[in-house]
Design a protein around this motif. Sequence first.
Motif, PDB file in Angstrom:
ATOM      1  N   GLN A   1      -4.588 -12.442  15.126  1.00 18.81           N
ATOM      2  CA  GLN A   1      -3.496 -11.881  14.331  1.00 18.81           C
ATOM      3  C   GLN A   1      -3.190 -10.455  14.784  1.00 18.81           C
ATOM      4  OE1 GLN A   1      -4.405 -11.880  10.148  1.00 18.81           O
ATOM      5  NE2 GLN A   1      -4.553 -14.105   9.990  1.00 18.81           N
ATOM      6  N   ALA A   2      -1.937 -10.044  14.562  1.00 19.37           N
ATOM      7  CA  ALA A   2      -1.533  -8.643  14.711  1.00 19.37           C
ATOM      8  C   ALA A   2      -0.629  -8.312  13.530  1.00 19.37           C
ATOM      9  CB  ALA A   2      -0.801  -8.414  16.028  1.00 19.37           C
ATOM     10  N   ASN A   3      -0.912  -7.213  12.848  1.00 12.04           N
ATOM     11  CA  ASN A   3      -0.174  -6.854  11.635  1.00 12.04           C
ATOM     12  C   ASN A   3       0.356  -5.429  11.688  1.00 12.04           C
ATOM     13  OD1 ASN A   3      -0.437  -9.187   9.786  1.00 12.04           O
ATOM     14  ND2 ASN A   3      -2.634  -8.773   9.973  1.00 12.04           N
ATOM     15  N   LEU A   4       1.556  -5.252  11.152  1.00 14.97           N
ATOM     16  CA  LEU A   4       2.068  -3.921  10.873  1.00 14.97           C
ATOM     17  C   LEU A   4       1.507  -3.483   9.526  1.00 14.97           C
ATOM     18  CD1 LEU A   4       5.846  -4.252  11.860  1.00 14.97           C
ATOM     19  CD2 LEU A   4       4.092  -2.958  13.092  1.00 14.97           C
ATOM     20  N   ASN A   5       0.907  -2.306   9.488  1.00 14.37           N
ATOM     21  CA  ASN A   5       0.377  -1.758   8.240  1.00 14.37           C
ATOM     22  C   ASN A   5       1.345  -0.721   7.708  1.00 14.37           C
ATOM     23  OD1 ASN A   5      -1.956  -3.289   8.641  1.00 14.37           O
ATOM     24  ND2 ASN A   5      -2.920  -1.662   9.830  1.00 14.37           N
ATOM     25  N   PHE A   6       1.712  -0.857   6.425  1.00 15.15           N
ATOM     26  CA  PHE A   6       2.731   0.002   5.825  1.00 15.15           C
ATOM     27  C   PHE A   6       2.108   0.989   4.831  1.00 15.15           C
ATOM     28  CE2 PHE A   6       4.681  -4.192   6.671  1.00 15.15           C
ATOM     29  CZ  PHE A   6       5.539  -3.811   7.700  1.00 15.15           C
ATOM     30  N   ALA A   7       2.938   1.916   4.371  1.00 10.41           N
ATOM     31  CA  ALA A   7       2.469   2.929   3.431  1.00 10.41           C
ATOM     32  C   ALA A   7       2.120   2.301   2.082  1.00 10.41           C
ATOM     33  CB  ALA A   7       3.547   3.999   3.247  1.00 10.41           C
ATOM     34  N   ASP A   8       1.191   2.937   1.374  1.00  7.54           N
ATOM     35  CA  ASP A   8       0.867   2.514   0.009  1.00  7.54           C
ATOM     36  C   ASP A   8       2.094   2.679  -0.883  1.00  7.54           C
ATOM     37  OD1 ASP A   8      -1.734   2.004   0.744  1.00  7.54           O
ATOM     38  OD2 ASP A   8      -2.513   3.919   0.005  1.00  7.54           O
ATOM     39  N   TYR A   9       2.211   1.810  -1.893  1.00  5.95           N
ATOM     40  CA  TYR A   9       3.377   1.881  -2.773  1.00  5.95           C
ATOM     41  C   TYR A   9       3.106   2.724  -4.013  1.00  5.95           C
ATOM     42  CZ  TYR A   9       0.869  -2.087  -4.895  1.00  5.95           C
ATOM     43  OH  TYR A   9      -0.087  -2.912  -5.443  1.00  5.95           O
ATOM     44  N   ASN A  10       4.185   3.312  -4.535  1.00  7.18           N
ATOM     45  CA  ASN A  10       4.161   4.076  -5.798  1.00  7.18           C
ATOM     46  C   ASN A  10       3.111   5.183  -5.829  1.00  7.18           C
ATOM     47  OD1 ASN A  10       6.185   2.409  -6.819  1.00  7.18           O
ATOM     48  ND2 ASN A  10       4.711   0.948  -7.652  1.00  7.18           N
ATOM     49  N   ASN A  11       2.860   5.792  -4.663  1.00  8.04           N
ATOM     50  CA  ASN A  11       1.884   6.883  -4.585  1.00  8.04           C
ATOM     51  C   ASN A  11       0.532   6.461  -5.173  1.00  8.04           C
ATOM     52  OD1 ASN A  11       1.167   9.552  -3.834  1.00  8.04           O
ATOM     53  ND2 ASN A  11       1.398  10.244  -5.957  1.00  8.04           N
ATOM     54  N   TYR A  12       0.163   5.211  -4.955  1.00  7.48           N
ATOM     55  CA  TYR A  12      -1.079   4.646  -5.484  1.00  7.48           C
ATOM     56  C   TYR A  12      -1.989   4.302  -4.309  1.00  7.48           C
ATOM     57  CZ  TYR A  12      -4.206   1.362  -7.903  1.00  7.48           C
ATOM     58  OH  TYR A  12      -5.304   0.713  -8.414  1.00  7.48           O
ATOM     59  N   SER A  13      -3.077   5.066  -4.165  1.00  7.29           N
ATOM     60  CA  SER A  13      -3.924   4.943  -2.984  1.00  7.29           C
ATOM     61  C   SER A  13      -4.677   3.619  -2.935  1.00  7.29           C
ATOM     62  CB  SER A  13      -4.941   6.086  -2.949  1.00  7.29           C
ATOM     63  OG  SER A  13      -5.879   5.890  -1.911  1.00  7.29           O
ATOM     64  N   SER A  14      -4.649   2.993  -1.771  1.00  8.28           N
ATOM     65  CA  SER A  14      -5.421   1.765  -1.562  1.00  8.28           C
ATOM     66  C   SER A  14      -6.852   2.077  -1.158  1.00  8.28           C
ATOM     67  CB  SER A  14      -4.756   0.907  -0.482  1.00  8.28           C
ATOM     68  OG  SER A  14      -4.697   1.602   0.752  1.00  8.28           O
ATOM     69  N   ILE A  15      -7.146   3.349  -0.837  1.00  9.66           N
ATOM     70  CA  ILE A  15      -8.498   3.709  -0.405  1.00  9.66           C
ATOM     71  C   ILE A  15      -9.166   4.660  -1.400  1.00  9.66           C
ATOM     72  CG2 ILE A  15      -7.916   3.311   2.010  1.00  9.66           C
ATOM     73  CD1 ILE A  15      -7.853   6.347   2.415  1.00  9.66           C
ATOM     74  N   ILE A  16      -8.659   4.745  -2.603  1.00 12.99           N
ATOM     75  CA  ILE A  16      -9.159   5.450  -3.787  1.00 12.99           C
ATOM     76  C   ILE A  16      -8.403   6.752  -4.060  1.00 12.99           C
ATOM     77  CG2 ILE A  16     -11.120   6.473  -4.999  1.00 12.99           C
ATOM     78  CD1 ILE A  16     -12.961   4.553  -3.570  1.00 12.99           C
ATOM     79  N   ASN A  17      -8.368   7.709  -3.098  1.00 14.61           N
ATOM     80  CA  ASN A  17      -7.731   9.001  -3.376  1.00 14.61           C
ATOM     81  C   ASN A  17      -6.544   9.321  -2.471  1.00 14.61           C
ATOM     82  OD1 ASN A  17      -9.755  10.068  -5.414  1.00 14.61           O
ATOM     83  ND2 ASN A  17     -11.115   9.788  -3.660  1.00 14.61           N
ATOM     84  N   THR A  18      -6.714   9.169  -1.180  1.00 17.06           N
ATOM     85  CA  THR A  18      -5.680   9.503  -0.202  1.00 17.06           C
ATOM     86  C   THR A  18      -4.756   8.310   0.018  1.00 17.06           C
ATOM     87  OG1 THR A  18      -7.242  10.955   0.939  1.00 17.06           O
ATOM     88  CG2 THR A  18      -5.267  10.313   2.147  1.00 17.06           C
ATOM     89  N   THR A  19      -3.456   8.539   0.015  1.00 12.52           N
ATOM     90  CA  THR A  19      -2.534   7.429   0.254  1.00 12.52           C
ATOM     91  C   THR A  19      -2.422   7.140   1.748  1.00 12.52           C
ATOM     92  OG1 THR A  19      -0.625   8.920   0.327  1.00 12.52           O
ATOM     93  CG2 THR A  19      -1.170   7.913  -1.798  1.00 12.52           C
ATOM     94  N   VAL A  20      -2.267   5.856   2.064  1.00 12.01           N
ATOM     95  CA  VAL A  20      -2.002   5.439   3.436  1.00 12.01           C
ATOM     96  C   VAL A  20      -0.518   5.637   3.691  1.00 12.01           C
ATOM     97  CG1 VAL A  20      -1.955   3.462   5.010  1.00 12.01           C
ATOM     98  CG2 VAL A  20      -3.912   3.816   3.484  1.00 12.01           C
ATOM     99  N   ALA A  21      -0.163   6.180   4.862  1.00 12.07           N
ATOM    100  CA  ALA A  21       1.233   6.492   5.173  1.00 12.07           C
ATOM    101  C   ALA A  21       1.601   5.926   6.540  1.00 12.07           C
ATOM    102  CB  ALA A  21       1.451   7.999   5.161  1.00 12.07           C
ATOM    103  N   GLY A  22       2.922   5.988   6.850  1.00 12.89           N
ATOM    104  CA  GLY A  22       3.377   5.607   8.180  1.00 12.89           C
ATOM    105  C   GLY A  22       3.194   4.133   8.478  1.00 12.89           C
ATOM    106  N   THR A  23       3.385   3.782   9.739  1.00 12.61           N
ATOM    107  CA  THR A  23       3.250   2.394  10.180  1.00 12.61           C
ATOM    108  C   THR A  23       2.328   2.341  11.387  1.00 12.61           C
ATOM    109  OG1 THR A  23       5.496   1.885   9.447  1.00 12.61           O
ATOM    110  CG2 THR A  23       4.466   0.336  10.967  1.00 12.61           C
ATOM    111  N   THR A  24       1.285   1.547  11.302  1.00 15.09           N
ATOM    112  CA  THR A  24       0.354   1.342  12.405  1.00 15.09           C
ATOM    113  C   THR A  24       0.198  -0.156  12.652  1.00 15.09           C
ATOM    114  OG1 THR A  24      -1.540   1.379  10.890  1.00 15.09           O
ATOM    115  CG2 THR A  24      -0.918   3.468  11.926  1.00 15.09           C
ATOM    116  N   ILE A  25      -0.457  -0.524  13.746  1.00 13.94           N
ATOM    117  CA  ILE A  25      -0.647  -1.934  14.098  1.00 13.94           C
ATOM    118  C   ILE A  25      -2.141  -2.240  14.152  1.00 13.94           C
ATOM    119  CG2 ILE A  25      -0.265  -3.746  15.805  1.00 13.94           C
ATOM    120  CD1 ILE A  25       2.220  -2.272  16.705  1.00 13.94           C
ATOM    121  N   SER A  26      -2.581  -3.172  13.325  1.00 18.08           N
ATOM    122  CA  SER A  26      -3.977  -3.610  13.331  1.00 18.08           C
ATOM    123  C   SER A  26      -4.080  -4.974  14.002  1.00 18.08           C
ATOM    124  CB  SER A  26      -4.523  -3.685  11.904  1.00 18.08           C
ATOM    125  OG  SER A  26      -3.810  -4.640  11.141  1.00 18.08           O
TER     126      SER A  26
END
Length: 333
Positions: free
Chosen positions: A93-118
């Motif tokens: 698989q290859a995925n585009l990773n997008f920013a967290d929604y509604n300023n709600y962090s998926s990693i607890i405190n810091t929000t994920v931003a931008g677009t990367t490829i995993s």
Amino acid sequence: MQQSIRLSLSLAGTAALALASIPFGIGSATAQEAKAGNAADLGVMSISLKDAIQPNFGFQGALQGAGTPNQAGIGGFLPLVTGDNSVFFLDAQANLNFADYNNYSSIINTTVAGTTISTSSRLGYRFLNSDRSWMFGVNAGYDSRPMATGAADTGVNVRNSSTVFYQQVAAGLEAVSNTWNFNAYALIPVGTTNVQLNSVYQGGTLDTYGLDVGYAITPDFKASVGYYYQDGDLNTADGSGVLGRLSYNISNGLTAGVNLSYDQAFETRFSADLKYRFGSNGYGAPSKKKAWQTPVIEALTETVKHRDVRVHDKETAGCTRVKDKLSQQYKCI
């Protein structure tokens, strides 16, 4: 790290023993049903796996979860060697990773931003038991995750947000019947596992070890419950969690699912996902062979589960929060 490896080997060994015992317990009961005519009625024994197992590809997407991002991408299953009762395969698989929604962090405190490829890849081997009432499998592979970061959702003002790179190796065991399915997995970060995300928070990957038990309510509607243990170098997310899932096969090859997890670090997290695969088992074809549509046969080409690199963060040691009078935001000094 040694403790994590010992835990991984222990869980893998326990899962292997449990899966190995299935043919003699649950599998024997299923075998008796098959002798009564179920297998013959379904035509399972007459299926040629070289006809039934074909490459498939398509897309998948998921909303952010406990340490995992909003994402969408493409993926595929490629049979490398197909035997009379088994298949050796590559699932990638290859995925585009997008920013967290509604300023709600998926990693607890810091929000994920931008677009990367995993990316995610698995090599695996799956085989059927003698009466084709169970499928068993083993897989292993590698996952990567670049992660761009943005503001914090805690009211703390952060500076010098960075893009970091994480990776992991993974392994899994699986067993599937027409009614039950079991999936044991281990996700083990490698390389750099702890990085400074910004002026306030560090981010680290999580070793995750888990076991899911699923039940087919109907052939298209399935439910599962799971237990997982997570452990990270930052030592703030270590502990156990539970995961529940419901999935529904909307049409041939199109599956939607919802997930609900809880652990002390991420607390309650809800996510949803959608996957479409075509090219295998008659997906997208005008005519389909019903014998190929049993869960056991379809499991031979099913996408491997649990392949995201999971990340959490915590405040940098020695950080003292001070509230700025003008912005009314906190900063670390």
